[in-house]
Design an enzyme around this catalytic site. Structure first.
Site, PDB file in Angstrom:
ATOM      1  N   ASP A 144      30.439 101.293 -66.498  1.00 40.97           N
ATOM      2  CA  ASP A 144      30.938 100.625 -67.690  1.00 40.97           C
ATOM      3  C   ASP A 144      30.280 101.285 -68.884  1.00 40.97           C
ATOM      4  OD1 ASP A 144      30.684  97.215 -69.017  1.00 40.97           O
ATOM      5  OD2 ASP A 144      32.015  98.889 -69.515  1.00 40.97           O
ATOM      6  N   PRO A 145      30.623 102.554 -69.093  1.00 39.15           N
ATOM      7  CA  PRO A 145      29.844 103.320 -70.058  1.00 39.15           C
ATOM      8  C   PRO A 145      30.117 102.940 -71.506  1.00 39.15           C
ATOM      9  CG  PRO A 145      31.677 104.633 -69.266  1.00 39.15           C
ATOM     10  CD  PRO A 145      31.716 103.351 -68.498  1.00 39.15           C
ATOM     11  N   ARG A 162      35.207  96.418 -67.128  1.00 37.67           N
ATOM     12  CA  ARG A 162      34.742  97.789 -67.285  1.00 37.67           C
ATOM     13  C   ARG A 162      35.823  98.621 -67.945  1.00 37.67           C
ATOM     14  NH1 ARG A 162      33.340  96.495 -61.747  1.00 37.67           N
ATOM     15  NH2 ARG A 162      31.139  95.944 -61.778  1.00 37.67           N
ATOM     16  N   THR A 163      35.413  99.440 -68.886  1.00 37.35           N
ATOM     17  CA  THR A 163      36.381 100.335 -69.494  1.00 37.35           C
ATOM     18  C   THR A 163      35.882 101.750 -69.308  1.00 37.35           C
ATOM     19  OG1 THR A 163      35.257 100.139 -71.594  1.00 37.35           O
ATOM     20  CG2 THR A 163      37.162  98.747 -71.255  1.00 37.35           C
ATOM     21  N   THR A 164      36.756 102.621 -68.928  1.00 46.87           N
ATOM     22  CA  THR A 164      36.336 104.006 -68.813  1.00 46.87           C
ATOM     23  C   THR A 164      37.186 104.892 -69.705  1.00 46.87           C
ATOM     24  OG1 THR A 164      37.726 104.179 -66.872  1.00 46.87           O
ATOM     25  CG2 THR A 164      35.388 103.835 -66.502  1.00 46.87           C
TER      26      THR A 164
END
Lengths: 237, 267
Positions: free
Chosen positions: A122-123, A18-20
């Site tokens: 994980d937008p 996941r990257t934010t």
């Protein structure tokens, strides 16, 4: 609350998927409805933090004959959205049954995608505008990385929201002709170039009208730097 | 084919003593009564045409598609069980889509054909599947390649062709195709030729009325697979009808040799 804690714990135990936070980013995108359709403008820079790394990047792209999308934020996520939407248009082409997706439908599809990703923490780190013109009606929709969607007459993202939006609100009218629309967007982009550090003086302007989608080649705007204070900042008068 | 199966034909997983799989051969029978599909590979693209029998006056003329676009640059023309072929088309679309996701490129014709041939062959390997009761022609003109035409039959065999026919009257149609000089044939020639062959082989006493569905992937369409424009198709049908009428008249007097294919460039 427990779910959030679980998610955090889970992400610590093995490599995070996941990257934010965004890495390679695009700055503002501006879009306004006008008499003949919708006009969209953005610069062609993808920044790597504070570095102006990729200077000929197109952040507005055509979806089909009635729609285009433009995005600010993480550039790789925009490329992913472009691929998704291209899959949709390819399916439509293959099916060849006369049905064609409207801008509203594309907007709805992308909003589902964005919302689902945000629900997984994980937008897709983008602020997207979906601009279209179908059957005589303009459409301008917005999407953000929280999955919010709305439809408006004008769209601004990034610093454009703070700097360009007031300028647009002052001069915008629903029946602006093409020349005034271009002039308004160019004025806002010039101000953004002066004030936003993550921009360059190279733009794409695009319009979607009854005759389809047209995206311009990159071009530059005139800027004024011959102010005394710029040239000799140390002089106190 | 006159040999009876006599016990070796009950399952696709059984060989006969002389090394045949009868179920696959029977599957081929399903195609022999179905509308003719012709494909021609030209210098500037590929053309596919299908004779669609009108089963009922109530059917909306265009709803019964027999040629489907796959991966934007390929087309699949079918003959035999349309529902079986639909599965092949759907698989083809999945293959094209996943190829694009991986390689960011349009799937080349030979890759698509080989994947679909494998898929069709798969259905001849297991007791729980039956073979496809259809054959397909795959016409493809990818941006980085040449025009390609492939035929897949129910056994899963795949060959590349300059010109191919499946469905009824295929022997007669094949002998017509053999007269073509493929090294100079253009797509516009092929549209007329396919129309001519289908109209020529149509037998009023035996066959139902039909409509002609034709598609192409050529330089003019930027290599994308689309339906032949109505005006070009109509003029080809007109030409075919006139030629047929003329041949019927001539055959009443004397036996003429068949006309050679029309000169290149006419449309």
């Amino acid at each position: 609350m427990e779910q959030l804690q679980n998610a955090i714990a889970e992400s610590k135990s093995h490599p995070s998927t996941r990257t934010t936070r965004p890495i390679v980013t695009g700055a503002s995108v501006l879009a306004i409805k006008y008499k003949d359709g919708v006009m969209v403008m953005s610069d062609t820079l993808a920044s790597y933090g504070s570095m102006a790394r990729y200077k000929s990047v197109q952040r507005i792209c055509k979806v089909n004959e009635t729609t285009l999308i433009g995005a600010s934020g993480e550039y790789s996520d925009f490329q992913y959205l472009k691929d998704l939407v291209e899959e949709l248009t390819d399916e439509e082409f293959d099916e060849d049954d006369g049905a064609s997706m409207s801008p509203k439908e594309i907007h709805s599809y992308l909003s589902r995608v964005m919302y689902n990703r945000r629900s997984k923490i994980d937008p897709l780190y983008n602020f997207v505008c979906v601009a279209g013109f179908k059957e005589g009606k303009s459409y301008l929709g917005a999407l953000d990385y929280f999955g919010s969607t709305f439809e408006e007459d004008v769209f601004t993202s990034g610093y454009g929201m703070y700097i360009a939006l007031p300028l647009i609100r002052k001069d915008w009218s629903a029946d602006m002709d093409e020349k005034s629309a271009v002039a308004l967007l160019e004025k806002c982009m010039t101000v953004l170039f002066y004030r936003d550090c993550r921009t360059i003086n190279k733009y794409n302007i695009a319009k979607v009208t009854a005759s389809g989608v047209e995206i311009s080649k990159p071009y530059s705007l005139k800027t004024e730097w011959s102010y005394k204070r710029f040239q000799n900042p140390h002089i106190i008068e | 084919m006159s040999a009876t199966g006599s016990g070796y034909d009950l399952s696709v997983t059984t060989f006969s003593p002389d090394g045949r799989v009868f179920q696959v051969e029977y599957a081929t029978k399903a195609i022999e009564k179905s509308g003719t599909a012709i494909g021609i590979r030209c210098v500037d693209g590929v053309v596919l045409g299908v004779e669609k029998s009108i089963i009922s006056r109530m059917i909306l003329t265009d709803s019964n598609r027999r040629i489907h676009t796959v991966g934007t640059h390929s087309g699949i023309a079918l003959s035999g069980f349309a529902a079986d072929a639909r599965q092949i088309v759907n698989r083809g679309r999945d293959e094209a889509s996943s190829f694009k996701n991986y390689y960011d490129a349009v799937i080349p014709g030979n890759v698509l054909a080989n994947r679909l041939a494998g898929y069709v062959h798969l259905h001849t390997l297991y007791w729980s599947y039956r073979p496809f009761g259809c054959a397909v022609l795959i016409g493809s003109y990818s941006p980085q390649g040449q025009p390609e035409l492939y035929q897949i039959d129910p056994s899963g065999v795949c060959h590349s062709y300059y010109g191919s026919v499946i469905g009824k009257n295929k022997e007669a149609a094949k002998s017509e195709l053999e007269k073509i000089d493929f090294s100079t044939f253009t797509c516009k020639d092929a549209v007329r030729e396919i129309a001519r062959i289908i109209y020529k082989l149509y037998d009023e006493s035996k066959d139902k009325e039909f409509t002609l569905e034709m598609t192409w992937a050529c330089d003019d369409t930027k290599r994308k697979h689309t339906r032949v424009p109505k005006d070009i198709l109509d003029s080809a049908v007109q030409y075919a009808k006139e030629l047929r009428a003329k041949e019927e008249q001539d055959s009443d007097d004397d036996d003429d040799d068949d006309d050679p294919p029309p000169a290149a460039g006419k449309s």
